[in-house]
Design an enzyme around this catalytic site. Structure first.
Site, PDB file in Angstrom:
ATOM      1  N   GLN A 118      31.152 -29.406 -95.107  1.00 15.66           N
ATOM      2  CA  GLN A 118      32.165 -29.657 -96.125  1.00 15.66           C
ATOM      3  C   GLN A 118      32.848 -28.353 -96.538  1.00 15.66           C
ATOM      4  O   GLN A 118      32.162 -27.416 -96.972  1.00 15.66           O
ATOM      5  CB  GLN A 118      31.470 -30.280 -97.345  1.00 15.66           C
ATOM      6  CG  GLN A 118      32.379 -30.577 -98.499  1.00 15.66           C
ATOM      7  CD  GLN A 118      31.586 -30.743 -99.791  1.00 15.66           C
ATOM      8  OE1 GLN A 118      30.870 -29.850-100.227  1.00 15.66           O
ATOM      9  NE2 GLN A 118      31.711 -31.906-100.409  1.00 15.66           N
ATOM     10  N   GLY A 119      34.150 -28.285 -96.375  1.00 17.38           N
ATOM     11  CA  GLY A 119      34.872 -27.077 -96.754  1.00 17.38           C
ATOM     12  C   GLY A 119      35.623 -27.248 -98.065  1.00 17.38           C
ATOM     13  O   GLY A 119      36.828 -27.499 -98.062  1.00 17.38           O
ATOM     14  N   TYR A 120      34.917 -27.139 -99.165  1.00 16.43           N
ATOM     15  CA  TYR A 120      35.552 -27.302-100.481  1.00 16.43           C
ATOM     16  C   TYR A 120      35.612 -25.950-101.216  1.00 16.43           C
ATOM     17  O   TYR A 120      36.670 -25.377-101.416  1.00 16.43           O
ATOM     18  CB  TYR A 120      34.801 -28.304-101.358  1.00 16.43           C
ATOM     19  CG  TYR A 120      34.997 -29.771-101.011  1.00 16.43           C
ATOM     20  CD1 TYR A 120      35.679 -30.181 -99.867  1.00 16.43           C
ATOM     21  CD2 TYR A 120      34.482 -30.766-101.846  1.00 16.43           C
ATOM     22  CE1 TYR A 120      35.849 -31.528 -99.565  1.00 16.43           C
ATOM     23  CE2 TYR A 120      34.645 -32.112-101.546  1.00 16.43           C
ATOM     24  CZ  TYR A 120      35.328 -32.489-100.411  1.00 16.43           C
ATOM     25  OH  TYR A 120      35.468 -33.829-100.132  1.00 16.43           O
ATOM     26  N   SER A 121      34.447 -25.434-101.652  1.00 25.80           N
ATOM     27  CA  SER A 121      34.409 -24.236-102.500  1.00 25.80           C
ATOM     28  C   SER A 121      34.958 -23.017-101.781  1.00 25.80           C
ATOM     29  O   SER A 121      34.841 -22.893-100.560  1.00 25.80           O
ATOM     30  CB  SER A 121      32.975 -23.922-102.926  1.00 25.80           C
ATOM     31  OG  SER A 121      32.443 -24.964-103.670  1.00 25.80           O
ATOM     32  N   SER A 153      26.993 -25.606 -96.430  1.00 23.62           N
ATOM     33  CA  SER A 153      25.696 -25.934 -95.820  1.00 23.62           C
ATOM     34  C   SER A 153      25.911 -26.417 -94.402  1.00 23.62           C
ATOM     35  O   SER A 153      26.816 -27.211 -94.151  1.00 23.62           O
ATOM     36  CB  SER A 153      24.998 -27.049 -96.605  1.00 23.62           C
ATOM     37  OG  SER A 153      24.926 -26.714 -97.956  1.00 23.62           O
ATOM     38  N   GLU A 236      26.836 -49.785-102.961  1.00 23.24           N
ATOM     39  CA  GLU A 236      25.381 -49.910-102.899  1.00 23.24           C
ATOM     40  C   GLU A 236      24.716 -48.569-103.156  1.00 23.24           C
ATOM     41  O   GLU A 236      23.807 -48.152-102.454  1.00 23.24           O
ATOM     42  CB  GLU A 236      24.927 -50.498-101.557  1.00 23.24           C
ATOM     43  CG  GLU A 236      25.215 -51.979-101.434  1.00 23.24           C
ATOM     44  CD  GLU A 236      24.660 -52.587-100.152  1.00 23.24           C
ATOM     45  OE1 GLU A 236      24.191 -51.850 -99.286  1.00 23.24           O
ATOM     46  OE2 GLU A 236      24.709 -53.820-100.042  1.00 23.24           O
TER      47      GLU A 236
END
Lengths: 395, 359
Positions: A118-121, A153, A236
């Site tokens: 995940q490339g967010y921060s 990560s 769910e």
């Protein structure tokens, strides 16, 4: 109020048990994959994904989903693989992706064949994520991406990254971001491990220099990336998994209190230790019944209200209390490291508690710091005015 | 699986809450704080709704509901800081329902169900001896001795008294040798008294010894419920104050320092709601967990209530420390809930003794 499952659900539980008894454990190559495929074919895993994308296409039923988790957990049978691909990317694509994106990425992500990060921060964009500066420019049929991501990560293992990139520099900050998919195995992607205070490298920095991705590897429209990144899986959700983990932490702590000593007696006989264990249990039990409330509301398709906003802070608080007491119990071993494999000596049991003591800080920070959680609770839960600085900068 | 209140339970809370707000708003509570007079009109209004007899069996004039119903009402009364004998009354009725013989139930319960007669419990002995195992007052013959911290003893028509061996006896109003002394207590919405017996006639509840711990556990779950309601009210008051009070030209609720304090308080309220629900529910439906979970719920929620009381004074600044500020009313309810039937540390120790993880 009724804490039992009705007869239809109890017979569903019997079905699940019978399925597991027949198929798990099994031996041979790819046993786990084979079991998972059987479980999907029987409607027990990836229930909300259509069959054409590798799911089992079942109607949302939070109570059945809970029973499946309970029974798979009890038998230690492999459930849906963990990882950010199945848990975050695949549901997002399902909601917002185009047909070809779904076909290309979802099935192999669900089986664990494609690994995602995940490339967010970014170094300058943590709590204020929407200020991110990694930029994407269109060059013919390709996006050209330049910038830096951090706390990524699994970047060193990932095939692809789902990434927030500023593509509309003139738009207001939340509206200038797009959600792009990027192939990690290409020149210009540099992954550097980031060693944490525990001593091991759990995340990475990712440098993106003239990295290219096709024009149509965008999820949602240009400038919609912020909204796309907020797509969450609602139907769910595992509303009592967190409570089960805190309950397990308390049990582990009690075992530690039996093994360690105070004044020559097992620590669990010490009145001060007993008080602290019981104090923690107050929170653990509150967590458990909050999970039941949430599950009940999910099953009715209703919202549990502000409680939902509190659960992350609530469970990190418990983990902090657990780790603090564990450090007291291990005594002088509290001077040891979190367990350094390179010394070649086997780690003592107490070192895993030190690891947990340090990790409980990581958990408090990951996915929004505790202080950000407090802002959310205060603003969205209690209706207090938004922070003046945050309001100004979002315009 | 349906871990939620029923529509009827929510309606019960709403009805009782509206009545409490109308008959006894906080301005009225403030006005009457120093009057020792029982608010008979309020009790009559609650009685008209059937509150005193909620859990008394239908054949004895009650509504035949469960401990959870008593608890949701306790939460509402805790939210409104409603004065009166509710807690002691419903526990006395419960003791007679569980421990009395048919003749005793027939004789006492109908009057308690309508609220025309008021009941209470006398459990504590000197030295905070709340627990049935600690009672030494002998019930062999007429009673001679003292019980402490008895709620509403001045107006009670009958007192359920804890006796040696965990037995329960009933003493009626006007019995010879019964003396009631006011206590200089903090919570003026639920006054307590010391009660002395001098050769005082008592009637033993035949099944009392087998039921006194269950009565205590029901009491613990009701205290947890009251504490949850009171905590919620304090939080609401603080949030309201933070939204209206201005300093430096803005409402103080926009300052992160206060916001975080209020968020921390909120996290000490809402997640505890299910805990008191289960503690109350377990009394009727999960008997093997009832003792332990009610000990945990009482210890945890009343402890948090007290902390929220302290935080609330701070969140209000100087005004929070004054008598005229309503915070003090709930602060003192928290003191009652925390201490009545035993302090959090005692219940925590008992919860550990009963814990599956400790053996």
């Amino acid at each position: 109020m009724d804490l039992t499952y009705d007869s239809e659900l109890e017979s569903f539980r019997e079905q699940v048990r019978a399925f597991i008894a027949e198929n798990w454990p099994r031996e041979g190559d790819g046993a786990v994959q084979k079991f998972r495929q059987l479980a999907i074919d029987s409607g027990y895993l990836y229930r909300h994904f259509p069959k054409q994308y590798g799911g089992s296409e079942q109607d949302a039923h939070p109570l059945k989903a809970q029973i499946i988790r309970e029974e798979f957990g009890r038998a230690r049978a492999p459930g849906e693989p963990l990882g950010i691909g199945p848990s975050m990317l695949a549901p997002t694509l399902l909601e917002r992706g185009t047909e070809w994106q779904k076909e290309k990425f979802i099935p192999r992500t669900l089986t664990g064949e494609l690994i995602w990060c995940q490339g967010y921060s970014e170094p300058g964009s943590g709590s204020d994520l929407a200020s991110l500066r990694t930029k994407g420019d269109l060059d013919g049929d390709e996006w050209v991406i330049n910038g830096q991501k951090v706390w990524t990560s699994g970047a060193h293992l990932a095939d692809y990254m789902f990434c927030l990139v500023r593509t509309e520099p003139d738009a207001p900050k939340h509206k200038g971001i797009s959600y792009l998919l990027i192939d990690m195995k290409q020149p210009g992607v540099e992954v550097r491990p980031l060693r944490t205070m525990t001593g091991t490298a759990d995340f990475n920095e990712v440098f993106l220099t003239d990295v290219r991705t096709p024009r149509d590897w965008i999820v949602g429209d240009r400038g919609e990336g912020w909204l796309v990144s907020r797509t969450t899986l609602k139907h769910e959700r595992n509303s009592i998994g967190g409570a089960r983990r805190t309950e397990e932490s308390l049990n582990a702590l009690a075992r530690l209190a039996k093994k360690t000593t105070r004044n020559g007696r097992p620590a669990i006989e010490d009145p001060a230790v007993r008080q602290r264990l019981a104090q923690i249990e107050g929170y653990v039990q509150a967590h458990k019944y909050s999970g039941f409330r949430q599950l009940t509301k999910d099953a009715k398709g209703e919202s549990v209200g502000s409680l939902q906003l509190m659960m992350k802070l609530f469970s990190t608080n418990i983990q902090h209390d657990v780790s603090r007491l564990s450090m007291d119990l291990i005594g002088a071993d509290g001077m040891l490291s979190a367990g350094s494999a390179h010394l070649g000596t086997p780690a003592r049991d107490s070192q895993s508690w030190i690891g947990a003591y340090m990790y409980s800080l990581g958990i408090a920070v990951a996915g929004g710091t505790a202080n950000i959680q407090r802002n959310v609770i205060a603003e969205r839960g209690l209706g207090l005015p938004r922070d003046a600085a945050a309001t100004r900068s979002s315009k | 699986m349906n871990f939620d209140l029923t529509d009827e339970q929510r309606m019960l809370q709403e009805t009782v809450g509206q009545l409490a707000e109308k008959q006894c708003p906080v301005t009225e509570i403030q006005k009457r704080l120093e009057s020792e007079e029982h608010n008979a009109a309020l009790w009559k209004a609650l009685s008209d709704l059937g509150v005193p007899g909620l859990a008394i069996p239908v054949e004895h004039g009650g509504a035949g509901l469960e401990v959870l119903d008593l608890a949701v009402v306790a939460e509402t009364l805790g939210y409104h800081a409603t004065p009166g004998p509710y807690l002691g009354h419903v526990l006395a009725a419960h003791a007679i329902s569980l421990g009395g013989n048919e003749e005793q139930k027939k004789r006492w319960l109908p009057g308690l169900a309508t609220g025309e007669r008021i009941g209470t419990i006398a459990f504590a002995e000197t030295g905070s001896a709340w627990d049935p195992e600690q009672w030494v007052l002998s019930g062999e013959g007429p009673l001679t001795g003292t019980k402490e911290f008895v709620p509403s003893a001045d107006i009670a028509d009958l007192i359920v008294v804890g006796l040696r061996g965990g037995q329960l006896g009933v003493v009626e109003k006007g019995a010879a040798g019964l003396a009631v002394d006011a206590v200089d207590c903090a919570d003026l919405t639920r006054r307590v008294h010391h009660v002395q017996f001098e050769d005082t006639a008592r009637e033993i509840l035949p099944l009392g010894a087998a039921t006194s711990t269950a009565v205590r556990d029901v009491g613990l779950s009701l205290l947890a419920a009251d504490a949850l309601g009171g905590s919620q009210r304090l939080l609401d008051m603080c949030v309201e104050y933070a939204k209206t009070r201005e300093q430096f030209g803005v409402t103080i609720g926009s300052f992160q320092g206060l916001k975080h304090q209020l968020a921390n308080m909120a996290v000490d309220v809402e997640p505890n709601r299910g805990l008191y629900w289960f503690a109350a529910y377990a009394q009727d439906h999960v008997p093997h967990e009832a003792e332990r979970i009610s000990a945990i719920a009482k210890a945890h929620i009343t402890d948090r209530y007290m902390q929220i009381g302290r935080d609330s004074v701070e969140a209000h600044g100087g005004i929070g420390f004054t008598w005229e500020c309503d915070v003090q009313i709930w602060f003192k309810r928290a003191m009652f809930d925390r201490a009545f039937l035993g302090s959090p540390s005692e219940h925590r120790e008992r919860a550990v003794q009963l814990a599956p993880w400790a053996s």
